[in-house]
Design a protein around this motif. Structure first.
Motif, mmCIF file in Angstrom:
data_model
loop_
_atom_site.group_PDB
_atom_site.id
_atom_site.type_symbol
_atom_site.label_atom_id
_atom_site.label_comp_id
_atom_site.label_asym_id
_atom_site.label_seq_id
_atom_site.Cartn_x
_atom_site.Cartn_y
_atom_site.Cartn_z
ATOM 1 N N ASP A 1 0.824 -1.208 0.000
ATOM 2 C CA ASP A 1 0.000 0.000 0.000
ATOM 3 C C ASP A 1 0.857 1.257 0.000
ATOM 4 N N GLY A 2 0.541 2.156 -0.928
ATOM 5 C CA GLY A 2 1.099 3.492 -0.854
ATOM 6 C C GLY A 2 0.279 4.328 0.111
ATOM 7 N N ALA A 3 0.576 5.614 0.211
ATOM 8 C CA ALA A 3 -0.101 6.465 1.181
ATOM 9 C C ALA A 3 -1.613 6.530 0.929
ATOM 10 N N LEU A 4 -2.026 6.646 -0.344
ATOM 11 C CA LEU A 4 -3.448 6.764 -0.645
ATOM 12 C C LEU A 4 -4.202 5.475 -0.356
ATOM 13 N N LEU A 5 -3.630 4.348 -0.773
ATOM 14 C CA LEU A 5 -4.283 3.067 -0.502
ATOM 15 C C LEU A 5 -4.350 2.793 0.991
ATOM 16 N N ALA A 6 -3.288 3.148 1.716
ATOM 17 C CA ALA A 6 -3.271 2.947 3.161
ATOM 18 C C ALA A 6 -4.319 3.822 3.839
ATOM 19 N N ALA A 7 -4.478 5.054 3.372
ATOM 20 C CA ALA A 7 -5.496 5.944 3.930
ATOM 21 C C ALA A 7 -6.893 5.385 3.685
ATOM 22 N N ARG A 8 -7.113 4.845 2.488
ATOM 23 C CA ARG A 8 -8.414 4.246 2.193
ATOM 24 C C ARG A 8 -8.670 3.031 3.074
ATOM 25 N N GLU A 9 -7.643 2.234 3.301
ATOM 26 C CA GLU A 9 -7.768 1.074 4.179
ATOM 27 C C GLU A 9 -8.070 1.513 5.612
ATOM 28 N N GLY A 10 -7.446 2.623 6.041
ATOM 29 C CA GLY A 10 -7.709 3.139 7.372
ATOM 30 C C GLY A 10 -9.150 3.586 7.546
ATOM 31 N N LEU A 11 -9.705 4.245 6.521
ATOM 32 C CA LEU A 11 -11.111 4.654 6.562
ATOM 33 C C LEU A 11 -12.022 3.439 6.633
ATOM 34 N N TYR A 12 -11.736 2.460 5.792
ATOM 35 C CA TYR A 12 -12.539 1.237 5.745
ATOM 36 C C TYR A 12 -12.505 0.519 7.090
ATOM 37 N N HIS A 13 -11.295 0.374 7.635
ATOM 38 C CA HIS A 13 -11.153 -0.327 8.901
ATOM 39 C C HIS A 13 -11.780 0.482 10.035
ATOM 40 N N GLY A 14 -11.671 1.807 9.983
ATOM 41 C CA GLY A 14 -12.262 2.639 11.019
ATOM 42 C C GLY A 14 -13.770 2.502 11.080
ATOM 43 N N VAL A 15 -14.423 2.491 9.924
ATOM 44 C CA VAL A 15 -15.875 2.329 9.886
ATOM 45 C C VAL A 15 -16.268 0.979 10.479
ATOM 46 N N ARG A 16 -15.520 -0.064 10.142
ATOM 47 C CA ARG A 16 -15.829 -1.391 10.674
ATOM 48 C C ARG A 16 -15.615 -1.435 12.186
ATOM 49 N N CYS A 17 -14.598 -0.742 12.661
ATOM 50 C CA CYS A 17 -14.360 -0.681 14.105
ATOM 51 C C CYS A 17 -15.499 0.034 14.821
ATOM 52 N N VAL A 18 -15.983 1.125 14.238
ATOM 53 C CA VAL A 18 -17.096 1.857 14.838
ATOM 54 C C VAL A 18 -18.329 0.962 14.934
ATOM 55 N N LEU A 19 -18.626 0.236 13.870
ATOM 56 C CA LEU A 19 -19.782 -0.657 13.876
ATOM 57 C C LEU A 19 -19.589 -1.820 14.848
ATOM 58 N N THR A 20 -18.368 -2.299 14.972
ATOM 59 C CA THR A 20 -18.080 -3.383 15.913
ATOM 60 C C THR A 20 -18.301 -2.928 17.346
ATOM 61 N N CYS A 21 -17.913 -1.687 17.650
ATOM 62 C CA CYS A 21 -17.963 -1.182 19.028
ATOM 63 C C CYS A 21 -19.193 -0.327 19.311
ATOM 64 N N PHE A 22 -20.142 -0.274 18.389
ATOM 65 C CA PHE A 22 -21.241 0.678 18.523
ATOM 66 C C PHE A 22 -22.028 0.473 19.819
ATOM 67 N N GLY A 23 -22.326 -0.758 20.165
ATOM 68 C CA GLY A 23 -23.089 -1.019 21.382
ATOM 69 C C GLY A 23 -22.383 -0.529 22.628
ATOM 70 N N ALA A 24 -21.084 -0.778 22.710
ATOM 71 C CA ALA A 24 -20.324 -0.397 23.900
ATOM 72 C C ALA A 24 -20.138 1.101 24.015
ATOM 73 N N PHE A 25 -19.755 1.757 22.916
ATOM 74 C CA PHE A 25 -19.372 3.162 22.976
ATOM 75 C C PHE A 25 -20.517 4.136 22.742
ATOM 76 N N PHE A 26 -21.462 3.777 21.877
ATOM 77 C CA PHE A 26 -22.489 4.736 21.481
ATOM 78 C C PHE A 26 -23.860 4.419 22.062
ATOM 79 N N VAL A 27 -23.950 3.356 22.848
ATOM 80 C CA VAL A 27 -25.190 3.056 23.560
ATOM 81 C C VAL A 27 -24.910 3.056 25.065
ATOM 82 N N ALA A 28 -24.072 2.120 25.520
ATOM 83 C CA ALA A 28 -23.836 1.990 26.962
ATOM 84 C C ALA A 28 -23.052 3.163 27.544
ATOM 85 N N MET A 29 -21.895 3.457 26.988
ATOM 86 C CA MET A 29 -20.987 4.423 27.612
ATOM 87 C C MET A 29 -21.600 5.806 27.771
#
Length: 281
Positions: free
Chosen positions: A195-223
């Motif tokens: 991955d170059g810088a652009l591909l890595a940035a796109r991967e970071g966005l993709y992974h970040g969205v998945r992390c938010v959805l994975t943790c949604f119950g803990a962070f955006f409901v309970a906490m």
């Protein structure tokens, strides 16, 4: 005797030697960054819009549910919203950094190229990943805008109902196939890449969205309804989201915490026990 002593010293040195390779550097950097986020947060080096009003006029502790959001809405300026987003971002980075350490290590290890190229790709990945969590500050602000009395007001008025429903909803989310499917892919092995810088940035966005959805119950409901600045909850949830990402039995942790949350919510709704939530100084 001297030869034996020299041999023993050399053997001890070899055993104590640490190979500082690419993956070791990544783990050390991630732990160092996490220490910085926590120090910024609890050293008071992040913006706290409306804090003076909360503590002196409203007499609301910062650990109360919705305290930060109430302070922002009291100030009511774009600068206050930006300051809140910065604080929220640092808080989320501090809590997610341990969970991300394994993935970033694997991401660097899977990079086919020089150490400099790996560092560049990982930096781009993390910047866009952090940006995703920064943007999620809009979620609690939306809650504050639409709930009657805001997060603080509705939780104080209907404490057991709100906390019970929140725990039940969090438990259901933890048990859902939707959440567990994201958890499985979030913890999947990283394929070889260049991955170059652009591909890595796109991967970071993709992974970040998945992390938010994975943790949604803990962070955006309970906490949010227990108080996001409550240190006990922050540490507990950091531990849960970190252990969840262990490839071998992380999914079992997700199911286990879901069941515990579900049962706890039902007990709160039925028994209405005393709850460790402070609404006033």
């Amino acid at each position: 005797m001297s030869a034996l002593l020299r041999s023993a010293v050399e053997g001890a040195t070899d055993r104590c030697a640490v190979e500082f390779d690419r993956t070791t550097a990544v783990v050390a950097a991630m732990l160092g960054l996490d220490a910085i986020w926590w120090l910024l947060l609890y050293g008071g080096h992040v913006p706290m819009p409306g804090m003076q009003w909360l503590l002196t006029t409203a007499e609301i502790p910062m650990t109360a549910p919705g305290a930060m959001e109430r302070g922002v809405f009291h100030v009511g300026t774009p600068e206050a919203v930006v300051g809140y987003a910065a604080t929220w971002g640092v808080m989320m980075w501090a809590m997610m950094q341990p969970a991300m350490t394994r993935f970033t290590r694997e991401y660097a290890a899977a990079y086919q190229g020089s150490a400099l190229g790996a560092a560049r790709a990982l930096a781009s990945f993390l910047v866009s990943y952090y940006a995703v969590w920064l943007v999620t500050a809009c979620v609690p602000l939306l809650y504050e805008a639409v709930l009657p009395g805001g997060i603080y007001g509705v939780t104080r008025e209907y404490t057991h109902l709100v906390v019970g429903v929140v725990l039940v909803c969090t438990g259901i989310y933890q048990l859902s196939g939707f959440k567990r499917s994201f958890l499985r892919t979030c913890c999947a092995d990283v394929p070889l890449h260049q991955d170059g810088a652009l591909l890595a940035a796109r991967e970071g966005l993709y992974h970040g969205v998945r992390c938010v959805l994975t943790c949604f119950g803990a962070f955006f409901v309970a906490m949010l309804f227990f108080g996001e600045m409550n240190l006990v909850w922050m540490v507990a949830l950091t531990g849960i989201v970190t252990i969840e990402r262990l490839p071998s039995w992380g999914e079992e942790i997700a199911v286990g915490t879901g069941l515990v949350s579900l049962v706890a919510g039902l007990l709160v709704l039925v028994i209405r026990p005393a709850l460790p939530i402070a609404f006033a100084l």
